[in-house]
Design a protein around this motif. Structure first.
Motif, PDB file in Angstrom:
ATOM      1  N   ASP A 147      -4.920   6.874   6.504  1.00  0.00           N
ATOM      2  CA  ASP A 147      -5.881   7.902   6.895  1.00  0.00           C
ATOM      3  C   ASP A 147      -6.651   7.511   8.159  1.00  0.00           C
ATOM      4  OD1 ASP A 147      -5.153   9.427   4.733  1.00  0.00           O
ATOM      5  OD2 ASP A 147      -6.827   8.781   3.469  1.00  0.00           O
ATOM      6  N   THR A 148      -6.967   6.234   8.295  1.00  0.00           N
ATOM      7  CA  THR A 148      -7.768   5.786   9.436  1.00  0.00           C
ATOM      8  C   THR A 148      -6.927   5.471  10.666  1.00  0.00           C
ATOM      9  OG1 THR A 148      -7.734   3.553   8.477  1.00  0.00           O
ATOM     10  CG2 THR A 148      -9.669   4.898   8.038  1.00  0.00           C
ATOM     11  N   ALA A 149      -5.609   5.359  10.490  1.00  0.00           N
ATOM     12  CA  ALA A 149      -4.709   5.131  11.640  1.00  0.00           C
ATOM     13  C   ALA A 149      -3.450   5.961  11.432  1.00  0.00           C
ATOM     14  CB  ALA A 149      -4.368   3.653  11.790  1.00  0.00           C
ATOM     15  N   PRO A 150      -3.567   7.299  11.548  1.00  0.00           N
ATOM     16  CA  PRO A 150      -2.441   8.181  11.198  1.00  0.00           C
ATOM     17  C   PRO A 150      -1.201   7.988  12.059  1.00  0.00           C
ATOM     18  CG  PRO A 150      -4.203   9.401  12.290  1.00  0.00           C
ATOM     19  CD  PRO A 150      -4.759   8.052  11.974  1.00  0.00           C
ATOM     20  N   GLY A 151      -1.328   7.453  13.249  1.00  0.00           N
ATOM     21  CA  GLY A 151      -0.148   7.269  14.088  1.00  0.00           C
ATOM     22  C   GLY A 151       0.487   5.898  13.973  1.00  0.00           C
ATOM     23  N   ASN A 152      -0.052   5.067  13.120  1.00  0.00           N
ATOM     24  CA  ASN A 152       0.459   3.697  12.981  1.00  0.00           C
ATOM     25  C   ASN A 152       1.342   3.614  11.737  1.00  0.00           C
ATOM     26  OD1 ASN A 152       0.700   0.830  12.479  1.00  0.00           O
ATOM     27  ND2 ASN A 152      -1.047   0.514  13.825  1.00  0.00           N
ATOM     28  N   PRO A 153       2.592   3.116  11.863  1.00  0.00           N
ATOM     29  CA  PRO A 153       3.504   3.069  10.718  1.00  0.00           C
ATOM     30  C   PRO A 153       3.288   1.871   9.811  1.00  0.00           C
ATOM     31  CG  PRO A 153       4.605   2.153  12.604  1.00  0.00           C
ATOM     32  CD  PRO A 153       3.238   2.579  13.086  1.00  0.00           C
ATOM     33  N   ALA A 154       2.309   1.025  10.112  1.00  0.00           N
ATOM     34  CA  ALA A 154       2.136  -0.205   9.340  1.00  0.00           C
ATOM     35  C   ALA A 154       1.936   0.047   7.845  1.00  0.00           C
ATOM     36  CB  ALA A 154       0.986  -1.033   9.910  1.00  0.00           C
ATOM     37  N   PRO A 155       1.066   1.006   7.424  1.00  0.00           N
ATOM     38  CA  PRO A 155       0.934   1.239   5.979  1.00  0.00           C
ATOM     39  C   PRO A 155       2.250   1.651   5.331  1.00  0.00           C
ATOM     40  CG  PRO A 155      -0.886   2.253   7.177  1.00  0.00           C
ATOM     41  CD  PRO A 155       0.114   1.816   8.211  1.00  0.00           C
ATOM     42  N   THR A 156       3.009   2.508   6.014  1.00  0.00           N
ATOM     43  CA  THR A 156       4.303   2.920   5.476  1.00  0.00           C
ATOM     44  C   THR A 156       5.257   1.734   5.393  1.00  0.00           C
ATOM     45  OG1 THR A 156       4.063   5.149   6.368  1.00  0.00           O
ATOM     46  CG2 THR A 156       6.291   4.434   5.840  1.00  0.00           C
ATOM     47  N   TYR A 157       5.239   0.894   6.421  1.00  0.00           N
ATOM     48  CA  TYR A 157       6.132  -0.264   6.436  1.00  0.00           C
ATOM     49  C   TYR A 157       5.844  -1.205   5.265  1.00  0.00           C
ATOM     50  CZ  TYR A 157       8.022  -4.811   7.573  1.00  0.00           C
ATOM     51  OH  TYR A 157       8.667  -6.014   7.490  1.00  0.00           O
ATOM     52  N   PHE A 158       4.567  -1.551   5.068  1.00  0.00           N
ATOM     53  CA  PHE A 158       4.240  -2.515   4.023  1.00  0.00           C
ATOM     54  C   PHE A 158       4.334  -1.901   2.626  1.00  0.00           C
ATOM     55  CE2 PHE A 158       2.459  -4.762   7.659  1.00  0.00           C
ATOM     56  CZ  PHE A 158       2.931  -6.040   7.413  1.00  0.00           C
ATOM     57  N   TYR A 159       4.104  -0.606   2.520  1.00  0.00           N
ATOM     58  CA  TYR A 159       4.356   0.069   1.252  1.00  0.00           C
ATOM     59  C   TYR A 159       5.848   0.003   0.928  1.00  0.00           C
ATOM     60  CZ  TYR A 159       4.770   3.903  -2.135  1.00  0.00           C
ATOM     61  OH  TYR A 159       5.059   4.669  -3.236  1.00  0.00           O
ATOM     62  N   GLY A 160       6.673   0.251   1.938  1.00  0.00           N
ATOM     63  CA  GLY A 160       8.110   0.131   1.747  1.00  0.00           C
ATOM     64  C   GLY A 160       8.530  -1.281   1.399  1.00  0.00           C
ATOM     65  N   LEU A 161       7.866  -2.268   2.015  1.00  0.00           N
ATOM     66  CA  LEU A 161       8.183  -3.660   1.714  1.00  0.00           C
ATOM     67  C   LEU A 161       7.881  -3.982   0.252  1.00  0.00           C
ATOM     68  CD1 LEU A 161       9.107  -6.413   2.796  1.00  0.00           C
ATOM     69  CD2 LEU A 161       6.725  -6.880   3.403  1.00  0.00           C
ATOM     70  N   ALA A 162       6.777  -3.449  -0.261  1.00  0.00           N
ATOM     71  CA  ALA A 162       6.449  -3.664  -1.673  1.00  0.00           C
ATOM     72  C   ALA A 162       7.488  -3.003  -2.576  1.00  0.00           C
ATOM     73  CB  ALA A 162       5.053  -3.118  -1.974  1.00  0.00           C
ATOM     74  N   LEU A 163       7.944  -1.815  -2.190  1.00  0.00           N
ATOM     75  CA  LEU A 163       9.014  -1.160  -2.959  1.00  0.00           C
ATOM     76  C   LEU A 163      10.291  -1.992  -2.919  1.00  0.00           C
ATOM     77  CD1 LEU A 163       8.593   2.593  -1.930  1.00  0.00           C
ATOM     78  CD2 LEU A 163       7.936   1.515  -4.088  1.00  0.00           C
ATOM     79  N   LEU A 164      10.581  -2.552  -1.761  1.00  0.00           N
ATOM     80  CA  LEU A 164      11.772  -3.377  -1.606  1.00  0.00           C
ATOM     81  C   LEU A 164      11.712  -4.584  -2.534  1.00  0.00           C
ATOM     82  CD1 LEU A 164      14.395  -4.035  -0.120  1.00  0.00           C
ATOM     83  CD2 LEU A 164      13.034  -5.077   1.690  1.00  0.00           C
TER      84      LEU A 164
END
Length: 217
Positions: A147-164
């Motif tokens: 929410d605070t950095a909508p153009g940054n993929p870092a939250p998506t990346y690390f969420y995906g890493l946790a899923l991995l």
């Protein structure tokens, strides 16, 4: 049979570090030694036949902490350093002390609720403190980072890493692919994300050769 699962998890941890987190080749021996040290200690003191036996070796935590901090910083390439709380928390995370890291990061987001990197680091620390589990608190932290950095993929990346890490490689791959597709062509972090996605594709193929779930190349 329990030892087969433990050895498989150790091998997966090494593959993740070497391919997805891009552990330098010079660090392979150190990371491998940490895994072997943990397995040796578990063989002497652990009880793999018991359902509540410890799941993770402490010997690998500092290596993982260093990799997580470095990977996170790639998405926040800026001349301005992180806040003092994040910097202190990173020092704890590098030593594998994710509980104290999370405590400092709570102070960081309390002081500045719009600090996206602090929210992201908090999510990472909470996941590591929970032995790789995506807790409700970690999901909230990742959501606030997005929410605070909508153009940054870092939250998506690390969420995906946790899923991995939870064995959901295809789901993680989908998140990373979507983030890359939406990334601006001139984004500084785009090449790194593209490389990680390519390595994840190779890892999925290696883990499930010929599987229908493997991504099309």
């Amino acid at each position: 049979m329990n030892w087969i699962a433990i050895l498989a998890l150790a091998a997966l941890a090494f593959l993740l570090a070497a391919t997805v987190l891009r552990l330098p080749r010079g660090g392979w021996m150190l990371f491998g030694a940490a895994l072997l040290f943990g397995l040796a200690g578990y063989a002497l003191q652990g009880s793999p036949g018991q359902p509540s036996s410890p799941a993770a070796a402490k010997g690998e935590a500092p290596v993982e902490g260093e990799l997580l901090v470095e990977a996170r910083r790639e998405f926040f390439a800026s001349p301005q350093p992180p806040s003092r709380f994040v910097t202190t928390a990173d020092a704890f995370a590098r030593r594998g002390d994710f509980e104290n890291a999370a405590n400092f990061l709570r102070n960081a987001v309390r002081e500045n609720p719009n600090d996206a990197e602090a929210w992201l680091a908090l999510g990472n620390a909470l996941v590591e403190h929970a032995d790789g589990q995506l807790t409700a608190s970690a999901l909230f932290a990742y959501s606030r980072a997005e929410d605070t950095a909508p153009g940054n993929p870092a939250p998506t990346y690390f969420y995906g890493l946790a899923l991995l890490r939870a064995g959901q490689a295809v789901q993680a791959r989908g998140l990373w692919a979507e983030a890359l597709e939406q990334a601006p062509q001139d984004a500084a972090w785009r090449p790194g994300l593209a490389e990680r996605l390519e390595r994840l594709d190779a890892l999925i193929v290696q883990m499930s050769p010929g599987s229908a779930d493997s991504p099309a190349r």
